[in-house]
Design a protein around this motif. Structure first.
Motif, PDB file in Angstrom:
ATOM      1  N   VAL A 119      44.690  32.140  52.077  1.00 33.04           N
ATOM      2  CA  VAL A 119      44.102  31.070  52.869  1.00 33.04           C
ATOM      3  C   VAL A 119      44.096  31.516  54.327  1.00 33.04           C
ATOM      4  O   VAL A 119      45.133  31.893  54.878  1.00 33.04           O
ATOM      5  CB  VAL A 119      44.878  29.748  52.708  1.00 33.04           C
ATOM      6  CG1 VAL A 119      44.354  28.686  53.670  1.00 33.04           C
ATOM      7  CG2 VAL A 119      44.787  29.253  51.271  1.00 33.04           C
ATOM      8  N   GLU A 162      39.722  29.468  51.735  1.00 33.10           N
ATOM      9  CA  GLU A 162      40.436  30.143  50.652  1.00 33.10           C
ATOM     10  C   GLU A 162      39.574  31.296  50.149  1.00 33.10           C
ATOM     11  O   GLU A 162      38.445  31.086  49.707  1.00 33.10           O
ATOM     12  CB  GLU A 162      40.735  29.180  49.508  1.00 33.10           C
ATOM     13  CG  GLU A 162      41.520  29.835  48.396  1.00 33.10           C
ATOM     14  CD  GLU A 162      41.836  28.901  47.250  1.00 33.10           C
ATOM     15  OE1 GLU A 162      42.373  29.378  46.244  1.00 33.10           O
ATOM     16  OE2 GLU A 162      41.530  27.682  47.339  1.00 33.10           O
ATOM     17  N   THR A 191      43.260  30.505  58.233  1.00 34.39           N
ATOM     18  CA  THR A 191      43.084  29.357  59.122  1.00 34.39           C
ATOM     19  C   THR A 191      42.732  29.854  60.517  1.00 34.39           C
ATOM     20  O   THR A 191      43.026  30.987  60.876  1.00 34.39           O
ATOM     21  CB  THR A 191      44.351  28.486  59.191  1.00 34.39           C
ATOM     22  OG1 THR A 191      45.427  29.270  59.694  1.00 34.39           O
ATOM     23  CG2 THR A 191      44.712  27.929  57.819  1.00 34.39           C
TER      24      THR A 191
END
Length: 82
Positions: free
Chosen positions: A43, A37, A45
């Protein structure tokens, strides 16, 4: 380091610099990273994560589930350089 960034991007990776990290997101049961984050709330990934943050910053952001693990307990012995 430009050669490392090029190596990653040539293989489909993404390199972000100056991306302030707010929190390392982990699965509380397995301890596996589920994302990062950023300070702005985004966010991120991925399959792999690489960080070059100073040890003092890492100590502050270390997820609680990692702290008792022997590998991460070694961080207690490290001191950052101002």
């Amino acid at each position: 380091c430009a050669p490392m960034a090029k190596h990653a991007t040539d293989r489909g990776g993404e390199v972000r610099t100056q991306a302030g990290l707010k929190r390392i997101l982990v699965d509380e049961t397995t301890g596996e990273v589920t994302g990062m984050e950023l300070i702005g709330g985004e966010v991120v990934t991925g399959d792999h994560y690489v960080s070059a943050m100073p040890v003092d910053a890492l100590k502050l952001l270390l997820p609680d589930v990692w702290k008792p693990k022997p590998f991460f307990k070694q961080l207690e012995e490290l001191e950052g350089i101002p």
